[in-house]
Design a protein around this motif. Structure first.
Motif, PDB file in Angstrom:
ATOM      1  N   THR A  12      32.181  39.954  39.723  1.00  0.00           N
ATOM      2  CA  THR A  12      32.526  39.762  38.370  1.00  0.00           C
ATOM      3  C   THR A  12      33.041  41.195  37.865  1.00  0.00           C
ATOM      4  OG1 THR A  12      30.288  38.641  38.341  1.00  0.00           O
ATOM      5  CG2 THR A  12      31.483  38.767  36.418  1.00  0.00           C
ATOM      6  N   ARG A  13      32.528  42.317  38.316  1.00  0.00           N
ATOM      7  CA  ARG A  13      32.961  43.632  37.899  1.00  0.00           C
ATOM      8  C   ARG A  13      34.572  43.599  38.215  1.00  0.00           C
ATOM      9  NH1 ARG A  13      31.795  48.458  40.030  1.00  0.00           N
ATOM     10  NH2 ARG A  13      30.354  47.490  41.159  1.00  0.00           N
ATOM     11  N   SER A 128      30.812  28.605  52.414  1.00  0.00           N
ATOM     12  CA  SER A 128      32.120  28.126  52.396  1.00  0.00           C
ATOM     13  C   SER A 128      33.159  29.039  51.874  1.00  0.00           C
ATOM     14  CB  SER A 128      32.220  26.675  51.957  1.00  0.00           C
ATOM     15  OG  SER A 128      31.506  26.464  50.730  1.00  0.00           O
ATOM     16  N   THR A 129      32.904  29.729  50.872  1.00  0.00           N
ATOM     17  CA  THR A 129      33.546  30.742  50.310  1.00  0.00           C
ATOM     18  C   THR A 129      33.899  31.938  51.437  1.00  0.00           C
ATOM     19  OG1 THR A 129      33.062  30.538  48.007  1.00  0.00           O
ATOM     20  CG2 THR A 129      33.999  32.561  48.504  1.00  0.00           C
ATOM     21  N   ILE A 130      32.943  32.345  51.990  1.00  0.00           N
ATOM     22  CA  ILE A 130      32.960  33.330  53.013  1.00  0.00           C
ATOM     23  C   ILE A 130      33.804  32.837  54.319  1.00  0.00           C
ATOM     24  CG2 ILE A 130      31.636  34.696  54.812  1.00  0.00           C
ATOM     25  CD1 ILE A 130      29.507  34.802  52.616  1.00  0.00           C
ATOM     26  N   ALA A 235      40.134  37.103  41.702  1.00  0.00           N
ATOM     27  CA  ALA A 235      40.110  36.386  40.605  1.00  0.00           C
ATOM     28  C   ALA A 235      40.350  34.787  41.317  1.00  0.00           C
ATOM     29  CB  ALA A 235      41.355  36.653  39.813  1.00  0.00           C
ATOM     30  N   PRO A 236      41.114  34.283  42.278  1.00  0.00           N
ATOM     31  CA  PRO A 236      41.368  33.103  42.444  1.00  0.00           C
ATOM     32  C   PRO A 236      39.939  32.561  43.295  1.00  0.00           C
ATOM     33  CG  PRO A 236      42.608  34.306  43.850  1.00  0.00           C
ATOM     34  CD  PRO A 236      42.299  35.177  42.732  1.00  0.00           C
ATOM     35  N   ILE A 237      39.340  33.634  43.967  1.00  0.00           N
ATOM     36  CA  ILE A 237      37.898  33.083  44.431  1.00  0.00           C
ATOM     37  C   ILE A 237      36.900  32.789  43.572  1.00  0.00           C
ATOM     38  CG2 ILE A 237      35.873  34.186  45.926  1.00  0.00           C
ATOM     39  CD1 ILE A 237      37.596  35.800  47.392  1.00  0.00           C
ATOM     40  N   THR A 238      37.032  33.513  42.626  1.00  0.00           N
ATOM     41  CA  THR A 238      35.935  33.435  41.301  1.00  0.00           C
ATOM     42  C   THR A 238      36.018  32.037  40.827  1.00  0.00           C
ATOM     43  OG1 THR A 238      36.021  35.598  40.820  1.00  0.00           O
ATOM     44  CG2 THR A 238      34.727  34.239  39.317  1.00  0.00           C
ATOM     45  N   VAL A 239      37.401  31.700  40.597  1.00  0.00           N
ATOM     46  CA  VAL A 239      37.637  30.532  39.944  1.00  0.00           C
ATOM     47  C   VAL A 239      37.419  29.226  40.824  1.00  0.00           C
ATOM     48  CG1 VAL A 239      39.757  28.926  38.925  1.00  0.00           C
ATOM     49  CG2 VAL A 239      39.579  31.576  38.372  1.00  0.00           C
TER      50      VAL A 239
END
Lengths: 323, 350, 114
Positions: A12-13, A128-130, A235-239
């Motif tokens: 987030t930071r 799955s993100t990793i 950013a795209p990962i967070t979204v």
């Protein structure tokens, strides 16, 4: 769990730092729908943590014949409309969500369901993100045949309807895994979504001349990936994680609903819904399936609103459309 | 219009699709835990009996021999016999009985999704950033957020139990009407039945009683599944319509003095529809996934519930047959989409 | 002539992937046979090969079948990754060759060694 939180706050930071100069945050916060989503997500997280800390899982999983009447209407409902022979008697707040066929109070079970949804949702989306980040960056970095084979495989996986693919995968994994079987199947289903987005972001970074320069100056592959590609993909990962969190919770509940998830007695929303629909709906105990479903739907809506808002705030094309 | 060659080429694709699915299913069944011979024999059968079944099924042959035999059987449309669900019944018979049930549900659901999704998407795009747009978007988002296995029970509660307008579950009022007919699509069969009775003895509302019963049973499940597909279609339509509106030729047409609405309908809609139609084909896949859940909620025993049951009890021939049928349907729907698409956009046809 | 020119790169692509697959299949079989029984190794490795083959053939035909839908989905609903039907089919052909190669490798290795 602690590494999970650390990662979360670090992520987030990073995003906030990078986007302070951009209109992202103000866009997001001025978007009322996204703000509502944020409130819902925080609220559910609080409920999940509260349930984990203060509710005794064993007590709410066992039958409670004797302690409660079975299939009793919520107290307030019984006061207002009458609840038949099994009406609760302890005033408005007696069993606020009613009781089920095993005479269990549904209210604490629904609260505990938030813990299950959040926990297994986090694991599914996290893993799955990793995996997706790894595959996406490898594909973008090495390009050529690797890129083609990896990404097209992801595309084909994406084209399968997620529930049917998950069912096929569930059939492969051994029976004894319980909810983990559903989590493993869904992790495989969700990985391609992340891989695709990350690859795109990584390619954009790689095309940057700045990266070429660092490579020319002798930066190694891992160094380029860690120092330059990863931060720019945050950013795209967070979204993507936010948008898919809601879907993951639905799919997990769907697998439980169909009988491939949580073992009997577990207070997971999908399982409660399934029991409530099967045993309670036709005999008039609407509360049995209503409340677990309500919590599920609200949680998912929260994640979708938040994710949609984030995407709109980030995607230049969408912003252009709004201007 | 659409050339025969184009259609033939697309139909030929069925061969690799079905070969791919068959091979995939074979692999999944080989990799999945559990012994099919044990599944047939039952948990309490003796070890010896299990061995005997293994020999009969050829489960001890080298795996490539099993694979070859399996492919030959599939080509002959021999999908084997059900192990446990309907013991010793040919899988093809089971599928023939169950397929129309799911097909009918999916088609009505898709129809509702298209009929609602496209107008909503257009309205949302034309009234961009107004209250209408926000409401439509939240509506669409809710459609995706609300799981079928919750919206289903909700509509049952509201329309069947509280209001009492529509029946709760099943496909027809089984106490009053018997299900019979050739197509297996219950709304079609009962309608034909009514027409036949009318031809024989003149019109009477009661001739169409079974038809009305079937339709009223279809409304809730079809709407439940349709709302879900509406959500995606309207989002897609909004996005595609916005793109079209911003394009130059619309501005030019407007500048030339044509009314805004006419411009939109004449030039915009047709172009905006093209990408939406292509997505409907892919989306049919998730519709089939949704059918699995909807059938469970509404107590409609189609191939969706059949698949779930078969996976649970390890009835492999049924699993395999169901998956093949799903792939077959998906291919046919996408063929239909392709034909519609080429009709709308003649540039593509070669 | 035209057929040869059309065929050659495709055959080469399949053959390369197939050869890699055959070697990989045989090696995987030997490795697995060392830890578990030869029958188990043979069945599982063959099944994995079939899994890859089935997936890739399905992907290949699916790309042709639903290619346009996938392209529109990408353009209108999320990130455009430059997906093309041609690329997809080539990748799937490679994978098909690999999967079939694994299956062949298992058959050869099993018959030779056991």
């Amino acid at each position: 769990m602690s590494t999970e939180t650390e990662m979360g706050s670090g992520r987030t930071r990073g995003v906030f730092d990078r986007l302070r100069a951009s209109p992202f945050l103000s866009d997001l916060l001025s978007n009322r729908l996204a703000l509502a989503g944020l409130v819902i997500v925080f609220g559910m997280t609080a409920i999940a943590i509260y349930a984990r800390l203060f509710i005794d899982l064993e007590a709410i999983s066992l039958t409670q014949f004797g302690a409660n009447p079975p299939r009793a209407a919520p107290g307030w409902w019984a006061e207002l409309f009458g609840g038949g022979a099994t009406a609760a008697t302890g005033g408005l707040l007696e069993h606020p969500f009613g009781t089920d066929g095993q005479a269990r109070d549904i209210f604490p079970r629904v609260l505990y369901g938030a813990w299950y949804a959040m926990l297994y949702g986090t694991i599914t989306v996290g893993v799955s993100t990793i995996a997706g980040v790894g595959l996406g960056i490898v594909a973008a970095y090495f390009g050529d045949v690797t890129d083609n084979v990896v990404m097209r495989t992801m595309d084909v996986l994406l084209a399968f309807p997620s529930l049917l693919l998950a069912l096929a995968l569930v059939a492969i994994f051994p029976d004894g895994l319980g909810l983990w079987r559903a989590v493993a199947a869904l992790t495989l289903v969700y990985t391609p979504r992340f891989a695709r987005v990350i690859r795109g972001a990584a390619l954009a970074v790689l095309e940057d001349e700045y990266v070429d320069a660092t490579v020319a100056l002798g930066a190694t592959d891992p160094r380029v990936i860690v120092r330059h590609i990863l931060p720019n993909c945050l950013a795209p990962i967070t979204v993507q994680s936010t948008l898919n969190f809601g879907l993951a919770i639905i799919d997990l509940a769907a697998l439980s609903f169909l009988g491939f998830g949580a073992p009997t007695g577990t207070p997971s929303w999908g399982l409660m819904l399934s029991n409530g629909v099967e045993q309670g709906l036709l005999t008039g105990q609407w509360w049995w399936s209503f409340f677990p479903g309500l919590f599920l739907a609200v949680t998912v809506l929260g994640f979708n609103l938040l994710g949609d808002g984030m995407r709109d705030a980030l995607d230049p094309r969408m912003r252009e459309a709004i201007d | 219009m659409v050339s025969l060659r184009f259609v033939a080429k697309r139909l030929l694709l069925l061969v690799p699709v079905l070969f791919g699915v068959a091979t995939l299913v074979f692999a999944i069944l080989q990799l999945s835990p559990g012994n099919p011979a044990r599944a047939i024999a039952g948990q309490r059968a003796s070890e010896e009996f299990v061995r005997q079944i293994e020999r009969e099924l050829g489960l001890n042959d080298p795996i490539w021999v099993q694979y070859g035999r399996f492919l030959v059987e599939v080509v002959q449309f021999d999908l084997g016999q059900s192990y446990t669900i309907q013991r010793d019944t040919a899988v093809s018979t089971i599928l023939r009985n169950k397929l129309p049930i799911t097909l009918e549900l999916a088609l009505y659901g898709q129809l509702i999704g298209i009929l609602l999704g496209i107008p909503f998407g257009i309205i949302s795009a034309v009234k961009q950033d107004t209250i209408t747009d926000h409401l439509t978007r939240v509506g669409a988002l809710s459609g995706i957020s609300v799981p079928i296995f919750w919206s289903g029970p909700l509509v049952i509660l509201l329309f069947a139990q509280i209001l009492g307008w529509l029946p709760t579950s099943g496909r027809i009022d089984a106490q009053r009407f018997a299900i019979e007919g050739i197509t297996g699509l219950i709304t079609v069969d009962t309608f034909v039945q009514g027409v036949q009775a009318t031809l024989e003895s003149g019109f009477a509302v009661s001739h169409f009683g079974p038809f009305f019963s079937a339709v009223s049973h279809m409304i809730l499940p079809a709407a439940t599944i349709g709302i879900y597909s509406m959500a995606l279609i309207s989002r897609m339509m909004r996005s595609s319509m916005l793109e079209v509106i911003r394009q130059d030729y619309i501005r030019t047409a407007r500048a030339k003095g044509q009314g805004a609405k006419i411009t939109l309908l004449k030039h915009g809609l047709r172009n905006a529809l093209i990408p939406v139609i292509t997505v409907i084909g892919i989306q049919f896949g998730s519709l089939l996934g949704g059918a699995v859940l909807t059938e469970t909620v509404f107590g409609i025993g189609g191939i969706g519930t059949l698949l779930v049951e078969a996976i649970k009890v390890g009835d492999y021939p049924v699993v395999q047959g169901t998956v093949l049928v799903f792939a077959f349907l998906f291919t046919l729907v996408n063929l239909g989409v392709d034909i519609t698409y080429s009709a709308l956009d003649p540039r593509i046809q070669q | 002539m035209a057929l040869g020119a059309w065929l050659r790169p495709r055959v080469r692509l399949l053959a390369t992937a197939g050869t890699i697959g055959t070697v990989a299949g045989a090696l995987a079989l030997l490795a697995l046979a060392a830890v578990r029984t030869p029958e188990f190794a043979s069945t599982q490795t063959f099944a994995v090969g079939a899994l890859v083959l089935g997936f890739a053939v399905l992907g290949w035909s699916g790309s042709a079948l639903a290619g346009r839908g996938i392209e529109s989905l990408q353009t209108y609903l999320d990130a455009d990754t430059g997906w093309t039907e041609r690329d997809s089919r080539r990748a799937m052909a490679r994978l098909s060759g690999f999967g079939a190669g694994v299956m062949v490798g298992v058959v050869i290795a099993t018959t030779l060694l056991m």
